[in-house]
Design a protein around this motif. Sequence first.
Motif, PDB file in Angstrom:
ATOM      1  N   ARG A 123       1.008  -1.141   0.230  1.00 21.02           N
ATOM      2  CA  ARG A 123       0.163  -0.087  -0.037  1.00 21.02           C
ATOM      3  C   ARG A 123       0.828   1.236   0.006  1.00 21.02           C
ATOM      4  O   ARG A 123       1.679   1.515   0.894  1.00 21.02           O
ATOM      5  CB  ARG A 123      -0.859  -0.021   1.336  1.00 21.02           C
ATOM      6  N   LEU A 124       0.546   2.170  -1.065  1.00 22.25           N
ATOM      7  CA  LEU A 124       1.641   3.236  -1.380  1.00 22.25           C
ATOM      8  C   LEU A 124       0.615   4.385  -0.981  1.00 22.25           C
ATOM      9  O   LEU A 124      -0.177   4.897  -1.933  1.00 22.25           O
ATOM     10  CB  LEU A 124       2.198   3.407  -2.346  1.00 22.25           C
ATOM     11  N   THR A 125       0.393   5.182   0.418  1.00 22.95           N
ATOM     12  CA  THR A 125      -0.627   6.124   0.455  1.00 22.95           C
ATOM     13  C   THR A 125      -0.238   7.322   0.803  1.00 22.95           C
ATOM     14  O   THR A 125      -1.060   8.185   0.901  1.00 22.95           O
ATOM     15  CB  THR A 125      -1.349   5.677   1.983  1.00 22.95           C
TER      16      THR A 125
ATOM     17  N   CYS B 133       8.634   2.351  -2.176  1.00 27.01           N
ATOM     18  CA  CYS B 133       8.087   3.016  -3.352  1.00 27.01           C
ATOM     19  C   CYS B 133       8.206   1.912  -4.592  1.00 27.01           C
ATOM     20  O   CYS B 133       9.038   0.844  -4.364  1.00 27.01           O
ATOM     21  CB  CYS B 133       8.473   4.394  -3.690  1.00 27.01           C
ATOM     22  N   LEU B 134       7.411   2.258  -5.419  1.00 26.60           N
ATOM     23  CA  LEU B 134       7.699   1.442  -6.940  1.00 26.60           C
ATOM     24  C   LEU B 134       9.079   2.044  -7.397  1.00 26.60           C
ATOM     25  O   LEU B 134       9.538   3.038  -6.994  1.00 26.60           O
ATOM     26  CB  LEU B 134       6.774   1.898  -7.892  1.00 26.60           C
ATOM     27  N   PRO B 135       9.643   1.104  -8.471  1.00 34.73           N
ATOM     28  CA  PRO B 135      10.978   1.658  -8.812  1.00 34.73           C
ATOM     29  C   PRO B 135      10.974   2.879  -9.701  1.00 34.73           C
ATOM     30  O   PRO B 135       9.855   3.168 -10.104  1.00 34.73           O
ATOM     31  CB  PRO B 135      11.354   0.373  -9.924  1.00 34.73           C
TER      32      PRO B 135
ATOM     33  N   THR C 173      20.115   8.823   1.068  1.00 40.03           N
ATOM     34  CA  THR C 173      21.541   8.445   1.678  1.00 40.03           C
ATOM     35  C   THR C 173      21.889   6.852   1.028  1.00 40.03           C
ATOM     36  O   THR C 173      22.967   6.857   1.023  1.00 40.03           O
ATOM     37  CB  THR C 173      21.712   8.607   3.191  1.00 40.03           C
ATOM     38  N   GLU C 174      20.728   6.255   0.827  1.00 39.11           N
ATOM     39  CA  GLU C 174      21.167   4.740   0.218  1.00 39.11           C
ATOM     40  C   GLU C 174      19.715   4.360  -0.421  1.00 39.11           C
ATOM     41  O   GLU C 174      18.859   4.789   0.222  1.00 39.11           O
ATOM     42  CB  GLU C 174      21.521   3.970   1.493  1.00 39.11           C
ATOM     43  N   PHE C 175      19.707   3.396  -1.128  1.00 41.87           N
ATOM     44  CA  PHE C 175      18.502   2.915  -1.651  1.00 41.87           C
ATOM     45  C   PHE C 175      18.924   1.411  -2.216  1.00 41.87           C
ATOM     46  O   PHE C 175      19.994   1.161  -2.654  1.00 41.87           O
ATOM     47  CB  PHE C 175      17.822   3.765  -2.736  1.00 41.87           C
ATOM     48  N   THR C 176      17.912   0.527  -2.283  1.00 45.38           N
ATOM     49  CA  THR C 176      18.064  -0.837  -2.544  1.00 45.38           C
ATOM     50  C   THR C 176      17.070  -0.873  -3.563  1.00 45.38           C
ATOM     51  O   THR C 176      15.984  -0.887  -3.214  1.00 45.38           O
ATOM     52  CB  THR C 176      18.213  -1.765  -1.592  1.00 45.38           C
ATOM     53  N   ALA C 177      17.520  -1.361  -4.649  1.00 41.90           N
ATOM     54  CA  ALA C 177      16.406  -1.610  -5.900  1.00 41.90           C
ATOM     55  C   ALA C 177      16.108  -3.225  -6.085  1.00 41.90           C
ATOM     56  O   ALA C 177      17.003  -4.071  -6.228  1.00 41.90           O
ATOM     57  CB  ALA C 177      17.090  -1.150  -7.276  1.00 41.90           C
ATOM     58  N   TYR C 178      14.960  -3.500  -5.616  1.00 43.12           N
ATOM     59  CA  TYR C 178      14.327  -4.820  -5.818  1.00 43.12           C
ATOM     60  C   TYR C 178      13.558  -4.886  -7.242  1.00 43.12           C
ATOM     61  O   TYR C 178      13.147  -3.813  -7.848  1.00 43.12           O
ATOM     62  CB  TYR C 178      13.403  -5.172  -4.559  1.00 43.12           C
ATOM     63  N   ASP C 179      13.232  -6.078  -7.739  1.00 44.76           N
ATOM     64  CA  ASP C 179      12.329  -6.149  -8.826  1.00 44.76           C
ATOM     65  C   ASP C 179      11.162  -5.329  -8.832  1.00 44.76           C
ATOM     66  O   ASP C 179      10.789  -4.709  -9.793  1.00 44.76           O
ATOM     67  CB  ASP C 179      12.155  -7.675  -9.217  1.00 44.76           C
ATOM     68  N   ASN C 180      10.348  -5.314  -7.786  1.00 43.74           N
ATOM     69  CA  ASN C 180       9.046  -4.694  -7.551  1.00 43.74           C
ATOM     70  C   ASN C 180       9.109  -3.461  -6.784  1.00 43.74           C
ATOM     71  O   ASN C 180       8.054  -2.789  -7.014  1.00 43.74           O
ATOM     72  CB  ASN C 180       8.024  -5.619  -7.283  1.00 43.74           C
ATOM     73  N   HIS C 181      10.172  -2.980  -6.197  1.00 45.18           N
ATOM     74  CA  HIS C 181      10.106  -1.935  -5.427  1.00 45.18           C
ATOM     75  C   HIS C 181      11.454  -1.533  -5.013  1.00 45.18           C
ATOM     76  O   HIS C 181      12.564  -2.073  -5.266  1.00 45.18           O
ATOM     77  CB  HIS C 181       9.038  -2.044  -4.000  1.00 45.18           C
ATOM     78  N   TYR C 182      11.545  -0.272  -4.587  1.00 48.39           N
ATOM     79  CA  TYR C 182      12.708   0.413  -3.976  1.00 48.39           C
ATOM     80  C   TYR C 182      12.469   0.572  -2.472  1.00 48.39           C
ATOM     81  O   TYR C 182      11.464   1.004  -1.975  1.00 48.39           O
ATOM     82  CB  TYR C 182      13.041   1.813  -4.388  1.00 48.39           C
ATOM     83  N   GLU C 183      13.591   0.367  -1.653  1.00 48.24           N
ATOM     84  CA  GLU C 183      13.716   0.554  -0.396  1.00 48.24           C
ATOM     85  C   GLU C 183      14.718   1.923  -0.013  1.00 48.24           C
ATOM     86  O   GLU C 183      15.857   1.476  -0.347  1.00 48.24           O
ATOM     87  CB  GLU C 183      14.025  -0.439   0.677  1.00 48.24           C
ATOM     88  N   VAL C 184      14.197   2.994   0.206  1.00 44.47           N
ATOM     89  CA  VAL C 184      15.077   4.299   0.239  1.00 44.47           C
ATOM     90  C   VAL C 184      15.265   4.675   1.404  1.00 44.47           C
ATOM     91  O   VAL C 184      14.372   4.838   2.376  1.00 44.47           O
ATOM     92  CB  VAL C 184      14.271   5.325  -0.657  1.00 44.47           C
TER      93      VAL C 184
END
Length: 105
Positions: free
Chosen positions: A2-4, A66-68, A88-99
């Motif tokens: 859920r991205l609200t 969030c979405l890529p 400061t950093e982010f990790t890109a996954y197939d379906n989302h980013y963790e920033v």
Amino acid sequence: MRLTKTLYIVEKVQSDTPSGLDEFDRPVYEDVPTKTPFLGEVEPYSTRLAEQRYGVLVDVSNRVFCLPNEMIKIKSIIEYNGLYFEVTEFTAYDNHYEVLIKKVK
């Protein structure tokens, strides 16, 4: 996921129209801040958690899911709830980013 929440990537882009003339009568173009909205989910986070979870030592005050989004880069500025944060950093996954972001003035 859920991205609200609505967040904004803030960039400085050169204006299309000149803001005036310099001493040699050449047009002067200023950088204008532009905000690009994107949806995400924001939660409090800490440097210690970032070290344990991601193995990175960075200053962190929040984490965003969030979405890529190719506009998200290290040192990008993000606005949320009238506050400004720096990536400061982010990790890109197939379906989302963790920033990972930290609050700036």
